[in-house]
Each structure stands twice: as structure tokens, then as C-alpha cells.
Design a protein around this motif. Sequence first.
Motif, PDB file in Angstrom:
ATOM      1  N   GLN A  87      38.252  25.765  56.379  1.00 25.49           N
ATOM      2  CA  GLN A  87      37.510  26.837  57.053  1.00 25.49           C
ATOM      3  C   GLN A  87      36.798  27.728  56.041  1.00 25.49           C
ATOM      4  O   GLN A  87      35.695  28.200  56.284  1.00 25.49           O
ATOM      5  CB  GLN A  87      38.458  27.660  57.933  1.00 25.49           C
TER       6      GLN A  87
ATOM      7  N   ASP B 217      40.794  25.451  46.636  1.00 27.08           N
ATOM      8  CA  ASP B 217      39.456  25.122  47.143  1.00 27.08           C
ATOM      9  C   ASP B 217      38.419  25.873  46.333  1.00 27.08           C
ATOM     10  O   ASP B 217      38.755  26.798  45.599  1.00 27.08           O
ATOM     11  CB  ASP B 217      39.347  25.507  48.631  1.00 27.08           C
TER      12      ASP B 217
ATOM     13  N   ILE C 245      38.909  35.215  48.223  1.00 26.39           N
ATOM     14  CA  ILE C 245      39.388  36.263  49.133  1.00 26.39           C
ATOM     15  C   ILE C 245      39.021  37.639  48.572  1.00 26.39           C
ATOM     16  O   ILE C 245      39.239  37.914  47.390  1.00 26.39           O
ATOM     17  CB  ILE C 245      40.925  36.143  49.301  1.00 26.39           C
TER      18      ILE C 245
ATOM     19  N   ILE D 178      46.734  39.265  53.691  1.00 30.25           N
ATOM     20  CA  ILE D 178      46.592  37.903  54.230  1.00 30.25           C
ATOM     21  C   ILE D 178      47.901  37.266  54.678  1.00 30.25           C
ATOM     22  O   ILE D 178      47.889  36.373  55.502  1.00 30.25           O
ATOM     23  CB  ILE D 178      45.854  36.959  53.248  1.00 30.25           C
TER      24      ILE D 178
ATOM     25  N   THR E 237      40.465  37.082  59.432  1.00 30.85           N
ATOM     26  CA  THR E 237      39.072  37.517  59.331  1.00 30.85           C
ATOM     27  C   THR E 237      38.206  36.586  60.187  1.00 30.85           C
ATOM     28  O   THR E 237      36.992  36.661  60.138  1.00 30.85           O
ATOM     29  CB  THR E 237      38.592  37.436  57.868  1.00 30.85           C
TER      30      THR E 237
ATOM     31  N   THR F  37      44.492  32.871  64.549  1.00 30.09           N
ATOM     32  CA  THR F  37      45.490  33.789  65.094  1.00 30.09           C
ATOM     33  C   THR F  37      46.006  34.703  63.985  1.00 30.09           C
ATOM     34  O   THR F  37      46.653  35.705  64.250  1.00 30.09           O
ATOM     35  CB  THR F  37      46.712  33.006  65.655  1.00 30.09           C
ATOM     36  N   GLY F  38      45.787  34.303  62.758  1.00 32.44           N
ATOM     37  CA  GLY F  38      46.306  35.097  61.640  1.00 32.44           C
ATOM     38  C   GLY F  38      47.780  34.811  61.382  1.00 32.44           C
ATOM     39  O   GLY F  38      48.503  35.636  60.831  1.00 32.44           O
TER      40      GLY F  38
ATOM     41  N   PHE G 155      46.489  28.347  46.648  1.00 37.39           N
ATOM     42  CA  PHE G 155      47.787  28.758  47.204  1.00 37.39           C
ATOM     43  C   PHE G 155      48.860  27.820  46.661  1.00 37.39           C
ATOM     44  O   PHE G 155      48.679  26.603  46.697  1.00 37.39           O
ATOM     45  CB  PHE G 155      47.753  28.687  48.729  1.00 37.39           C
TER      46      PHE G 155
HETATM   47  N1  ATP Z   1      41.563  29.349  51.212  1.00 36.75           N
HETATM   48  C1  ATP Z   1      41.141  30.537  51.649  1.00 36.75           C
HETATM   49  N2  ATP Z   1      39.968  31.048  51.228  1.00 36.75           N
HETATM   50  C2  ATP Z   1      39.539  32.257  51.673  1.00 36.75           C
HETATM   51  N3  ATP Z   1      40.227  33.044  52.540  1.00 36.75           N
HETATM   52  C3  ATP Z   1      41.406  32.585  52.990  1.00 36.75           C
HETATM   53  C4  ATP Z   1      41.939  31.328  52.579  1.00 36.75           C
HETATM   54  N4  ATP Z   1      43.124  31.164  53.188  1.00 36.75           N
HETATM   55  C5  ATP Z   1      43.321  32.253  53.939  1.00 36.75           C
HETATM   56  N5  ATP Z   1      42.301  33.111  53.836  1.00 36.75           N
HETATM   57  C6  ATP Z   1      42.179  34.437  54.486  1.00 36.75           C
HETATM   58  O1  ATP Z   1      43.460  34.813  54.959  1.00 36.75           O
HETATM   59  C7  ATP Z   1      43.408  35.107  56.364  1.00 36.75           C
HETATM   60  C8  ATP Z   1      44.740  34.776  56.982  1.00 36.75           C
HETATM   61  O2  ATP Z   1      44.964  33.377  56.948  1.00 36.75           O
HETATM   62  P1  ATP Z   1      45.946  32.737  58.002  1.00 36.75           P
HETATM   63  O3  ATP Z   1      46.007  31.290  57.734  1.00 36.75           O
HETATM   64  O4  ATP Z   1      47.214  33.497  58.006  1.00 36.75           O
HETATM   65  O5  ATP Z   1      45.252  33.051  59.387  1.00 36.75           O
HETATM   66  P2  ATP Z   1      43.930  32.416  59.993  1.00 36.75           P
HETATM   67  O6  ATP Z   1      43.535  31.200  59.228  1.00 36.75           O
HETATM   68  O7  ATP Z   1      42.928  33.485  60.100  1.00 36.75           O
HETATM   69  O8  ATP Z   1      44.417  32.006  61.452  1.00 36.75           O
HETATM   70  P3  ATP Z   1      45.413  30.801  61.830  1.00 36.75           P
HETATM   71  O9  ATP Z   1      45.885  30.163  60.571  1.00 36.75           O
HETATM   72  O10 ATP Z   1      46.524  31.452  62.571  1.00 36.75           O
HETATM   73  O11 ATP Z   1      44.596  29.894  62.666  1.00 36.75           O
HETATM   74  C9  ATP Z   1      42.247  34.284  56.865  1.00 36.75           C
HETATM   75  O12 ATP Z   1      41.716  34.817  58.065  1.00 36.75           O
HETATM   76  C10 ATP Z   1      41.266  34.385  55.698  1.00 36.75           C
HETATM   77  O13 ATP Z   1      40.577  35.615  55.728  1.00 36.75           O
END
Ligand code: ATP
Length: 381
Positions: free
Chosen positions: A296, A322, A327, A335, A342, A349-350, A379
Motif C-alpha cells: 500500500q 520497502d 513514514i 503507527i 492514514t 482499520t489501523g 519493519f
Molecule cells: N511500510 C510502510 N510505509 C509507510 N507507512 C506505513 C508503512 N506501514 C505502516 N505505515 C503507516 O502506519 C499506519 C498504521 O499501519 P497499520 O498496518 O497498523 O494500519 P493500516 O494499514 O492503516 O490499516 P490495516 O492494517 O488495519 O488495514 C498506516 O496507516 C501507515 O500510515
Amino acid sequence: MEAEISRCSGPLLCGEESGSQKGAAIMWELNHGVNALATQILEDPFPFVLGSHLALLNSMKEGVVLVDEAHRIRVRNKAARKLTEDLLPETGALTHLGDLPVTAILDDLFRGRRRLHEETVEEVETLRSFQFTFTPCWHDGRIKGVMIVIRDVTRERELHDKLLQAEKLSRIGHAFTELSHQLSNPLSVLSGYAQLLINMTQETKFHSSATKIFQAASQIQQMVQHVLDYVRISKPIRSRMNLNAIVRATLDQLEDQLQNHAVLVKTDLDPTLPDALVDEHEIRQALINLIDNACQAIGASGGEIEIRTTQREGRAHLSVSDNGPGIAPGHLGKIFDPFFTTKSMGKGTGLGLAITRSIAEGHDGSLHVETALGRGAKFTI
Ligand SMILES: Nc1ncnc2c1ncn2[C@@H]1O[C@H](COP(=O)(O)OP(=O)(O)OP(=O)(O)O)[C@@H](O)[C@H]1O
Ligand SMILES: [Mg+2]
């Protein structure tokens, strides 16, 4: 004048000879400074803080500051110096402790209008929390000074906040489990009928509307499942497995999904990685969450994901990196919080990282991130 007790608690220097001229000059400066300080302390209205008190104050982990009637700092122990580099002025009257105005508090204490004052302040810039306790110091029947004890309570506050959040989450968890049971029936009915409509409306103008209803229902079902995964309290079922095998199996499972994204997935798996005691389902889930996030983040413009396994100090490490946008510093602290996202409504869903972190912690591990804006994210479990 301020008496810095961290410097005056040692023996006075008395003009030792030094080898070089430069050394002699330094010794003279030092001698001069220490002697001046000693004279100043002896004439100080705080003779009662000399001797054993100094050693005691300096051994405390709490910061201790003494101010005189003109609100000037006369004494500060070592801890105060360390704790409060940016909280306390070096010279002049004390008007603020960080963001806290103290003039009125000190006046009240000197005039005997209060016997004690306690205040906890969170520094807006540094997000550190301090507790200040002000007490008047009596000498010869008069209030000669005010002692301020400073405690850094940042960690305590964080733990307290976490506890509150855990309690709140547990209540949300119970409510949500209940709600999801109630939602699952009508949701199945909705997607079942939407599926039926899709079939019945083939080649009519209603076909795309029926498809949209079906997609929306599936999205809600997915979100409900996601939250349920998070709140469900299940004990991991562990067995001895190789992480590399789990990574390969997960990538097989995601093959179709990854082909739809413009991403190149590379692996760098340590062939000597020993087996570990893991819950395969959970590790797969954690990996999928991290890969989903990476895909994503990379978005439609395309990019690269690298999955690595390594070992260090008897522990297996699994990382997903990636080359997406990274971030933002303002988001970094949030996060891992449940429900922080975001992404737009319906897209996130976060909970992905919160689930991944609790899986890592359930395996006596941790999850951490390295990122730089514009230079991707990595990560590591
Ligand atoms: N690889 C990444 N690169 C950039 N931002 C990231 C990355 N991984 C996570 N994030 C940021 O962290 C936030 C939280 O991630 P998290 O996986 O907890 O929730 P989400 O992806 O928004 O929703 P969900 O995983 O529940 O579908 C994301 O919305 C994004 O802003
Ligand atoms: Mg996610």
C-alpha cells in the motif's frame, strides 16, 4: 550567585604544580574558580546544605534545587543539572520551570501562604513529564529558601496511559465481540443477496451496482474479522518450525495479490537459520500485515519489497522493507497504536501493526521500524 554543588563537594584544589605552562594556566583558573565558589558558599545563606547534606543531595536520583528569596537558584544537585538542562535558567531569577510559571508559587511559599506545592507538567516540546514538589526551608526561625524536588515521571505517565488504554481496549474488545456476532448474520445475508443480484443482473445496467453492494459488504466483513483477530484472546499454538519455510509459504499464498501490485518482491533468507518455536498462523498473519502495508505504501507507482531473515544473539529476525515514501516523523509515535491509520475509510482499520506487534511480543520478541521520509520503511520482528 549560584552554588553548583556538583563542583564544590570535592576537596579544594590548592595550586599544585603542573608540567607545562598551559597546564599551570588551567590549574590557576580551576583553583581560582573553586576558591571563589567556596568563599561564596561559606557566605551563603544556605550553610545548612554544606557537608554531609551535599553528598546526600548529590547521591539522589531526584533533582533538588534551592532558591533564595529573590528566586535565584543557589544550589542544584547533580541530578537537577542532568534532568533539567533546558528547564532551568543558568543565571538570574527563576520565573519558569520549563513551561510552568513559578513566581507566584515561590512568593506564596516564602510568605507562608502555602506549606507545600506539587505540580506535574508535561513539556510540550520534548513530551517529557516532570513532577515538581516545592517546600519551604526554615533556618533560624525564618523561611530562608524554597527547595524544589524534581522527578522525571515520563515513564510512569507512559505506563499509566498504557494501562488506561489496555483497560479501554479490553472494554472495547468485549463490546466488539458482542457486536460482531450480531453483525455477522445480517452481513452474510447482505453479501448472499448481493451475489444473487450480481448473477441475475448480468448484462444489465444494474450489474455494476450489485457488484458495488457485494464489495462493500465484503469490506465490512473483512474489517469485522480484522478487529476480531485483534481482540480475540487466543493462546498461540507453537511448534518448532523454520521461519524461511513460513516466508516461502506466505509468499505462495500471496502470489496472485502481489501480481496485481506493481511490486518486485526479493527475498534474502539465511539458510543457516535454526528452527524456532512459533505459531505458524500468527507469523504468517504478521508477515501478511507487513507486506500489505509495504504494497500500500509503494502504491501504483511500483517499487520493491525485500523480505530478510537473519540471526543475531541466538534470535531470529524477520524484516520487511520497502522503498515507498517512508513514514512522516509526526506519525512515527502513533503507527503501533490500535486504530491509527492514514488510509481512507474502508482501506485501513489501523490494526495491522498493533496485531503484528502483539504477535511479536507473544513470541517474546518485539517489532520495530526504521524509516526516513522518501526512503522507505523497514519493519523488523
Ligand atoms: N511500510 C510502510 N510505509 C509507510 N507507512 C506505513 C508503512 N506501514 C505502516 N505505515 C503507516 O502506519 C499506519 C498504521 O499501519 P497499520 O498496518 O497498523 O494500519 P493500516 O494499514 O492503516 O490499516 P490495516 O492494517 O488495519 O488495514 C498506516 O496507516 C501507515 O500510515
Ligand atoms: Mg496495515
